[in-house]
Every structure is written in C-alpha cells, then in structure tokens.
Design an enzyme around this catalytic site. Structure first.
Site, mmCIF file in Angstrom:
data_model
loop_
_atom_site.group_PDB
_atom_site.id
_atom_site.type_symbol
_atom_site.label_atom_id
_atom_site.label_comp_id
_atom_site.label_asym_id
_atom_site.label_seq_id
_atom_site.Cartn_x
_atom_site.Cartn_y
_atom_site.Cartn_z
ATOM 1 N N SER A 119 0.832 -1.206 0.000
ATOM 2 C CA SER A 119 0.000 0.000 0.000
ATOM 3 C C SER A 119 0.862 1.249 0.000
ATOM 4 O O SER A 119 0.388 2.314 -0.371
ATOM 5 C CB SER A 119 -0.858 0.079 1.255
ATOM 6 O OG SER A 119 -1.462 -1.112 1.540
ATOM 7 N N HIS A 140 -2.350 -3.188 -6.669
ATOM 8 C CA HIS A 140 -2.881 -2.784 -5.364
ATOM 9 C C HIS A 140 -4.369 -3.107 -5.292
ATOM 10 O O HIS A 140 -5.197 -2.387 -5.844
ATOM 11 C CB HIS A 140 -2.614 -1.282 -5.146
ATOM 12 C CG HIS A 140 -2.956 -0.817 -3.776
ATOM 13 N ND1 HIS A 140 -3.600 0.366 -3.522
ATOM 14 C CD2 HIS A 140 -2.772 -1.392 -2.571
ATOM 15 C CE1 HIS A 140 -3.772 0.498 -2.222
ATOM 16 N NE2 HIS A 140 -3.279 -0.554 -1.623
ATOM 17 N N GLU A 152 -5.627 -1.090 -8.452
ATOM 18 C CA GLU A 152 -4.739 -0.045 -8.994
ATOM 19 C C GLU A 152 -3.475 -0.743 -9.501
ATOM 20 O O GLU A 152 -2.860 -1.522 -8.764
ATOM 21 C CB GLU A 152 -4.325 0.942 -7.890
ATOM 22 C CG GLU A 152 -5.360 1.982 -7.537
ATOM 23 C CD GLU A 152 -4.888 2.902 -6.402
ATOM 24 O OE1 GLU A 152 -5.251 4.080 -6.408
ATOM 25 O OE2 GLU A 152 -4.178 2.445 -5.496
ATOM 26 N N ASN A 190 -5.474 6.032 -1.943
ATOM 27 C CA ASN A 190 -5.019 6.378 -0.593
ATOM 28 C C ASN A 190 -4.572 7.828 -0.507
ATOM 29 O O ASN A 190 -4.698 8.457 0.539
ATOM 30 C CB ASN A 190 -3.897 5.441 -0.132
ATOM 31 C CG ASN A 190 -4.456 4.103 0.326
ATOM 32 O OD1 ASN A 190 -5.638 3.984 0.603
ATOM 33 N ND2 ASN A 190 -3.603 3.097 0.384
HETATM 34 P P1 NAD Z 1 -1.681 -9.982 6.994
HETATM 35 O O1 NAD Z 1 -0.942 -9.702 8.260
HETATM 36 O O2 NAD Z 1 -3.117 -10.414 7.074
HETATM 37 O O3 NAD Z 1 -0.912 -11.125 6.178
HETATM 38 C C1 NAD Z 1 0.460 -11.130 5.959
HETATM 39 C C2 NAD Z 1 0.911 -12.568 5.791
HETATM 40 O O4 NAD Z 1 2.290 -12.551 5.402
HETATM 41 C C3 NAD Z 1 0.821 -13.417 7.082
HETATM 42 O O5 NAD Z 1 0.020 -14.561 6.847
HETATM 43 C C4 NAD Z 1 2.271 -13.808 7.348
HETATM 44 O O6 NAD Z 1 2.428 -15.108 7.911
HETATM 45 C C5 NAD Z 1 2.866 -13.719 5.961
HETATM 46 N N1 NAD Z 1 4.320 -13.627 5.955
HETATM 47 C C6 NAD Z 1 5.119 -12.911 6.781
HETATM 48 N N2 NAD Z 1 6.414 -13.116 6.461
HETATM 49 C C7 NAD Z 1 6.417 -13.960 5.411
HETATM 50 C C8 NAD Z 1 7.447 -14.546 4.625
HETATM 51 N N3 NAD Z 1 8.732 -14.311 4.875
HETATM 52 N N4 NAD Z 1 7.092 -15.360 3.626
HETATM 53 C C9 NAD Z 1 5.782 -15.632 3.386
HETATM 54 N N5 NAD Z 1 4.772 -15.097 4.088
HETATM 55 C C10 NAD Z 1 5.091 -14.290 5.088
HETATM 56 O O7 NAD Z 1 -1.494 -8.689 6.089
HETATM 57 P P2 NAD Z 1 -2.483 -8.105 4.952
HETATM 58 O O8 NAD Z 1 -3.459 -7.179 5.572
HETATM 59 O O9 NAD Z 1 -2.955 -9.247 4.114
HETATM 60 O O10 NAD Z 1 -1.466 -7.184 4.121
HETATM 61 C C11 NAD Z 1 -0.540 -7.745 3.218
HETATM 62 C C12 NAD Z 1 -0.030 -6.676 2.262
HETATM 63 O O11 NAD Z 1 -1.133 -6.106 1.573
HETATM 64 C C13 NAD Z 1 0.704 -5.505 2.929
HETATM 65 O O12 NAD Z 1 1.761 -5.106 2.097
HETATM 66 C C14 NAD Z 1 -0.368 -4.424 3.010
HETATM 67 O O13 NAD Z 1 0.177 -3.117 3.024
HETATM 68 C C15 NAD Z 1 -1.112 -4.674 1.709
HETATM 69 N N6 NAD Z 1 -2.486 -4.187 1.676
HETATM 70 C C16 NAD Z 1 -3.297 -4.390 2.762
HETATM 71 C C17 NAD Z 1 -4.615 -3.921 2.714
HETATM 72 C C18 NAD Z 1 -5.536 -4.129 3.896
HETATM 73 O O14 NAD Z 1 -6.569 -3.444 3.969
HETATM 74 N N7 NAD Z 1 -5.239 -5.052 4.796
HETATM 75 C C19 NAD Z 1 -5.110 -3.262 1.558
HETATM 76 C C20 NAD Z 1 -4.247 -3.118 0.447
HETATM 77 C C21 NAD Z 1 -2.944 -3.579 0.540
#
Ligand code: NAD
Length: 295
Positions: A119, A140, A152, A190
């Site tokens: 993000s 995104h 995006e 954002n």
């Molecule tokens: P989350 O915490 O739900 O999931 C992250 C996952 O990554 C976890 O399951 C964790 O075990 C895994 N992980 C950590 N280290 C790892 C590794 N070395 N190898 C493989 N897996 C690993 O997070 P999320 O909310 O799904 O966010 C993930 C990404 O998406 C981030 O970059 C975030 O900025 C982006 N994002 C999130 C949202 C939102 O609203 N949550 C929206 C758009 C983008």
C-alpha cells in the site's frame, strides 16, 4: 504472454482474498506462506466465503469445488518455479518484501512477472530486488478483495508496457476494474482518501462539528457509504497513521501531517474496531460515541 499459474506470497487477509478471486477466475493458484497455519486458515476462510455464496445460490457447488481445487497450499518458495505471475502480499516491510523477491528471482522462470500488493512502499525501490525491473509492477487490491472492485496497477519507473497489459488482463479476469497510476506515495485512492480524512480530522479539532455529525454529513451529503471516522476505525487507526506518515514524508506537504488526536489514540492503544475503541466505542457490540475521552 498468457498467465496460467499464479504464486501468491502471504496467505493473510489480502493474500487469501487474491487467491480466492484468482481461483474463481480459473487461474491455477499456489497460496504460499512461511507459516503453515496461515495457509490452512487462508484456505479455510476461502471455503467458508464460497460456501456462503453457494448457500445463497450465487455460485453452484460444482463452481465452488472447481475454484477450491485450483488452490494448492504451499510452504516452499520453490513451488514458484512454474509460475507466470507472482503476487506478493506479506507484511508491509520493505526489507522483508525485497528479500522474498530476490529469492523468487532466482527460482522463477525468465519471463515471470513480479507484482506487489504494497500500500505504501515505493514500487520502484522493491523492483531493485529483481534483475529485470521491466517485469516488476504494483497490483494494489483493496480489502476485502472479493468485494472491492478496483485494482490499482502501479507502473514503476522501468515497468514495461507488456507487463502492464498482462497484469491488467489478469486483474480484469478476476473481476476487477483497473486503473494505471504512476509510482507516487498513496497512488490514487489512498492519496485522495488521506487528504479527505486529514481534513475531517481538522474539522473535528477546530470544533466545526462532532465526529458523529461529520460522518453523517459525508454519508448523507456526499453519498459516501461510510463516514471518514467510521472508515478509519474500520481500517485501523495504526494503518491510517502509518499511511498519513508515509504521504507526509513522501510529499513533504503539511496537509498529510498525522493529526495529534489520531497520534494520541494510536499511542494509547485505541486502534479502532479491532481493539474495541477508536473514534467510536464498540465495546458494547454497537458503535457508540466515546464518553471516556474528550476529543
Ligand atoms: P496480513 O498480516 O493479514 O498477512 C500477511 C501474511 O504474510 C501473514 O500470513 C504472514 O504469515 C505472511 N508472511 C510474513 N512473512 C512472510 C514470509 N517471509 N514469507 C511468506 N509469508 C510471510 O497482512 P495483509 O493485511 O494481508 O497485508 C498484506 C499486504 O497487503 C501488505 O503489504 C499491506 O500493506 C497490503 N495491503 C493491505 C490492505 C488491507 O486493507 N489489509 C489493503 C491493500 C494492501
């Protein structure tokens, strides 16, 4: 290039959502996570969501089974060897993401496309983790992925037109509308949303209106489905704070400076719905104005 196999890295909230819409679009998905429990939880969550669709007659049992069978659980990065596209959704940490991409670069095929769902981290800086930056791009998605209609597509400075075209087709097959943005802090949504939220916070601090009335005004007067404070509580005030900080650092524009009340709430541990309190109090199970703090 035709994408058939997608390797999703990170089976958390976003990764599982991406795997779901990918499988529903007919792609062969590997859902990888470093934590086996996360992969299991991700797939169980997808089964539950698709099961609800079947129960509501929005999907047949056969369609659900086909989608579920297309998702292969993975805890080995080497499973990415046959992937045409990698979509990364691990924690929002630049070093972690770069480390994963550089490992994948050594495993994946020479024409594999690398996409990140970050993000806030500049796509161009993550792209330096792979040899051929033309095949690196931002995808995104918005949460929850199966519900939100936009993806995006972020062009890093060296992303090729072909990479953009391939990724746009994949996102569209997943049912998403795509827009292409340059690699700037906050991309489109954002950036604009943060400016709006920062302005709402200023109105609250200046005493223009109460939190409840600002939310009401934006819902009734601007047709927003949620008010800016409700939405901030939903997303998480820590996330909101970090996005504003990133935009403030990136643009050096005071309009994005995180507001002091927001900072105090985050410091005190009130992060919105997930902790029971944020701009509102949810501890009774319903959204109520806070009576324990003075805004
Ligand atoms: P989350 O915490 O739900 O999931 C992250 C996952 O990554 C976890 O399951 C964790 O075990 C895994 N992980 C950590 N280290 C790892 C590794 N070395 N190898 C493989 N897996 C690993 O997070 P999320 O909310 O799904 O966010 C993930 C990404 O998406 C981030 O970059 C975030 O900025 C982006 N994002 C999130 C949202 C939102 O609203 N949550 C929206 C758009 C983008």
């Amino acid at each position: 290039m035709e994408v058939k196999k997608i390797f999703v890295v990170g089976a958390g909230f976003m990764g599982a959502g991406i795997a779901q819409v990918g499988a529903q679009a007919g792609y062969e998905i590997y859902l990888y996570d470093i934590a086996p429990a996360a992969v299991e939880k991700g797939i169980d969550g997808i089964k539950k969501l698709l099961g609800r669709k079947v129960a509501k007659d929005k999907m047949t049992q056969g369609e659900m089974d086909t989608a579920i069978n297309l998702i292969k659980p993975s805890t080995a990065l080497e499973d990415a060897a046959a992937a045409d596209l990698v979509i990364e959704a691990v924690y929002e940490n630049a070093d972690l993401k770069k480390d994963i991409f550089s490992k994948l670069d050594a495993i994946c095929k020479g024409d594999c496309i690398f996409a990140t769902n970050t993000s806030s981290i500049p796509i161009t800086s993550l792209a330096t983790a792979v040899k051929d930056q033309a095949r690196f791009i931002g995808m995104h998605f918005f949460s929850p992925v199966p519900v939100m209609r936009l993806c995006e597509i972020i062009r890093a400075i060296k992303t090729s037109d072909e990479t953009i075209a391939v990724v746009a087709e994949v996102a569209q097959k997943m049912g998403k509308t795509t827009v292409v943005a340059k690699d700037v802090p906050g991309f489109i949504v954002n950036r604009i949303n943060s400016a709006l939220r920062a302005e709402a916070y200023k109105c609250m601090e200046e005493g223009v209106a109460s939190i409840e009335d600002i939310d009401k005004a934006m819902k009734m007067g601007a047709n927003h489905p949620m008010g800016p404070f409700e939405l901030a509580d939903f997303v998480g005030l820590d996330v909101n704070y970090s996005v504003l900080s990133t935009l403030h650092a990136g643009y050096k524009d005071a309009k994005f400076a995180p507001n002091l009340t927001l900072e105090k709430l985050v410091t005190s541990g009130d992060l919105g719905r997930k902790t029971g309190k944020g701009w509102y109090d949810y501890t009774s199970g319903e959204k109520k104005p806070r009576t324990d703090v003075k805004f």
